[in-house]
Scaffold this active site. Structure first.
Site, short mmCIF file in Angstrom:
data_model
loop_
_atom_site.label_atom_id
_atom_site.label_comp_id
_atom_site.label_asym_id
_atom_site.label_seq_id
_atom_site.Cartn_x
_atom_site.Cartn_y
_atom_site.Cartn_z
N LYS A 253 68.03 33.14 25.72
CA LYS A 253 67.51 33.97 26.81
C LYS A 253 66.39 34.83 26.23
O LYS A 253 66.63 35.88 25.64
CB LYS A 253 68.63 34.82 27.39
N GLN B 86 72.01 28.85 25.83
CA GLN B 86 70.84 29.42 26.48
C GLN B 86 70.22 30.46 25.56
O GLN B 86 70.85 31.46 25.21
CB GLN B 86 71.11 30.10 27.83
N HIS C 97 71.30 25.63 39.46
CA HIS C 97 71.67 26.99 39.10
C HIS C 97 72.76 27.51 40.05
O HIS C 97 73.89 27.69 39.68
CB HIS C 97 70.45 27.93 39.10
N ASP D 223 75.46 27.91 37.17
CA ASP D 223 75.78 29.17 36.50
C ASP D 223 76.84 29.88 37.33
O ASP D 223 76.58 30.27 38.47
CB ASP D 223 74.52 30.03 36.37
N GLN E 222 66.10 27.21 39.18
CA GLN E 222 67.22 28.00 39.70
C GLN E 222 66.98 28.36 41.16
O GLN E 222 65.85 28.62 41.57
CB GLN E 222 67.46 29.24 38.85
N ASP F 75 75.91 31.86 27.69
CA ASP F 75 74.88 32.84 28.06
C ASP F 75 75.39 34.23 27.68
O ASP F 75 74.95 34.83 26.71
CB ASP F 75 74.59 32.73 29.56
N GLU G 136 77.49 26.82 33.13
CA GLU G 136 77.03 27.98 32.36
C GLU G 136 77.92 29.18 32.61
O GLU G 136 78.27 29.48 33.74
CB GLU G 136 75.59 28.31 32.74
#
Length: 428
Positions: free
Chosen positions: A328, A326, A193, A235, A171, A304, A270
C-alpha cells in the site's frame, strides 16, 4: 546543486478519508455521508474530503518536477499513520525536508532518498512526506538522466528492462453493480474490490457477500467478451473474522465455500480478518494460507491490514503469511521502498500487488505504474478515486506509454549493438 528551490502546492485527493473504526462500529450512511461522531483521533467527521500537498523541485534548468503527499482512505486504522494534517505536513516539509533537498545529487535516486528522508532524531518522517518527496526525487532523477522513471528503478536495482504488462485491478466503491459492468466491458484484469466494509454488505454468515460473488461471476459470463476470464478479487475489510469468528480453520472453510460457488475462477480474498496485531496477523494468516494450499484451493489470501511498512512486508513474505501482499504505497512511505518490497516478495515467492488508495492523485498513480512495471509486480491498482473510468485510464494509459518507450529503447540498443559488432568485425 541540481535542485535550486522547493515549492509546495495544496491539493485534493481523489476520494475521502474515512474513519474505519466508526464504520465498523455501525455508523449509518445518509446519502454519501456517515451519521454520528468519529472515533479515530484526528477525524473531524467520519467521512472527510481527502487532501494532499504537492512538492515541486525546481531544477537548475528551471524544470519543475512534482510528487504528491497524502494518506490512505482508512488513516489511523490497523497501525497506520494518522489522518493527513495539511498544516503540520506543510510546516515539517518546509522546515526539515526542503533544506535537505537543496543539498543532494538529484541524479542518484536511492542516494538522495536516503539523505532527504532521514529520521529527525529517532522519529521517522510522516509516511506521506516520504511518499510525495520520493516521487519528486524519482522524477528529478529521470529528467536529469533523460530516462523514464522505470529505467531509473531498473538501473538502481539491477533489474532488466521489462517487457510484460502488469495486470490492472479496479475497485468499485459502493456503486458495485454499475462499476462491475464497466470493468467487464473494459476487460479489466482483476475485479471488482466490492467494498465489503459493513455487516450489511457482508450479511449474516456471509450470505450477502456470497450472493454478490456469484453475481459477479455470472455477470462476467453474461456480458464479457469471448475468452475474457478475470481474477475475482474482493476486499472484505476483516468481516469474515468479525462474522464467522477468528479461528483460522473456520475462516479457511468459509473461503473454500465461497470459492466453490465460482468454479473456474481464481478468487482473491483481501483482509479476511484483523487479528489485532502484526504478530497475530502473521501467525493466523500463515495458518489460513497453509490450509488453503493443502486443499489445493483456487482461493488466495491477500494481506492488507497490519502489513504497512517495508519491514512488515518482509516479515509477512518470509512467513508465507499471504499468497499476495498488498504494498500500500502511501503506507510504505518512500516509493523506493515500494520497489524494494516487490523484490522482497519475489525473492520469497509471494505475490506482489502494488496497491495504494483511492485518496491518491494522478501523479502518485503514474509514479506507481513505473515502479510496478520496472519490478514486474503481479498486479497493480487502478487509482486514484473510486470510479472505474478515470483510474483505469490514468494507470492503463501510463503503462502503455511506458511500454512503447521501452520497446523503442530496446530496438535502439539492439541496433547500436549490431553496429558495434559490425565495426569490430571490420577492424579485425
Amino acid at each position: 546543486m541540481q535542485i535550486k528551490d522547493v515549492l509546495l502546492a495544496p491539493g485534493n485527493g481523489a476520494f475521502f478519508y474515512d474513519d474505519q473504526e466508526a464504520i465498523r462500529s455501525g455508523a449509518v450512511q445518509d446519502g454519501f455521508i456517515y451519521v454520528g461522531a468519529p472515533t479515530t483521533p484526528g477525524f473531524k467527521s467520519i467521512r472527510m474530503p481527502a487532501s494532499s500537498i504537492g512538492v515541486g523541485l525546481v531544477l537548475t534548468d528551471d524544470t519543475v518536477v512534482w510528487g504528491d503527499m497524502m494518506n490512505v482512505q482508512y488513516s489511523g486504522a490497523g497501525g497506520r499513520d494518522p489522518v493527513f494534517d495539511m498544516n503540520q505536513i506543510s510546516s515539517l516539509t518546509s522546515r526539515v525536508v526542503a533544506p535537505r533537498l537543496l543539498d543532494v545529487d538529484a541524479s542518484r535516486f536511492r542516494g538522495s532518498c536516503t539523505h532527504v528522508l532521514e529520521s529527525v532524531g529517532r522519529q521517522r518522517l510522516p509516511l506521506a512526506v516520504e511518499y510525495g518527496v520520493s516521487q519528486a526525487l524519482l522524477r528529478a532523477a529521470a529528467h536529469l538522466q533523460r530516462k523514464t522513471m522505470a529505467e531509473v528503478i531498473c538501473t538502481e536495482f539491477g533489474l532488466p528492462l521489462p517487457t510484460r504488462r502488469v495486470p490492472i485491478y479496479c475497485q468499485s466503491g459502493d456503486a458495485r453493480e454499475i462499476n462491475v459492468d464497466k470493468m467487464i466491458l473494459k476487460a479489466v484484469d482483476v475485479l471488482p474490490h466490492g467494498l465489503i466494509n459493513s455487516r450489511q454488505k457482508f450479511g449474516v454468515e456471509g450470505q450477502t457477500f456470497m450472493e454478490f460473488v456469484k453475481w459477479v461471476a455470472a455477470r462476467t459470463r453474461q456480458i464479457g467478451r469471448p475468452g475474457y476470464h478475470p481474477v475475482l478479487h474482493f476486499d472484505v475489510y476483516g468481516w469474515i473474522g468479525q462474522e464467522i469468528g477468528l479461528k483460522p480453520q473456520r475462516i479457511a472453510d468459509f473461503i473454500c465455500k465461497v470459492a466453490d460457488t465460482v468454479p473456474g475462477f481464481t478468487l482473491n480474498i483481501e483482509c479476511p480478518a484483523d487479528f489485532g496485531s502484526t504478530q497475530a496477523q502473521i501467525e493466523n494468516y500463515a495458518k489460513i494460507v497453509s490450509i488453503l494450499d493443502d486443499r489445493e484451493s483456487k482461493a488466495r489470501i491477500v494481506v492488507d491490514e497490519r502489513c504497512n511498512t517495508l519491514e512488515d512486508i518482509r516479515v509477512f513474505a518470509e512467513a508465507k503469511a499471504a499468497h499476495l501482499v498488498q504494498i500500500k504505497t502511501p503506507d510504505v512511505g518512500s516509493i523506493a521502498d515500494t520497489a524494494r518490497a516487490v523484490v522482497i516478495c519475489k525473492e520469497n515467492k509471494v505475490g506482489a500487488y502494488v496497491g495504494g488508495s483511492c485518496t491518491e492523485t494522478d501523479l502518485s498513480a503514474q509514479a506507481s505504474v513505473h515502479i510496478s512495471v520496472s519490478t514486474q509486480a503481479d498486479m497493480m491498482l487502478a487509482k486514484p478515486g473510486m470510479g472505474v473510468d478515470e483510474a483505469f485510464s490514468i494507470v492503463g494509459n501510463e503503462q502503455n506509454r511506458l511500454l512503447a518507450i521501452l520497446s523503442r529503447r530496446r530496438a535502439q540498443d539492439e541496433k547500436n549493438s549490431m553496429k558495434s559488432t559490425v565495426s569490430h568485425a571490420e577492424l579485425s
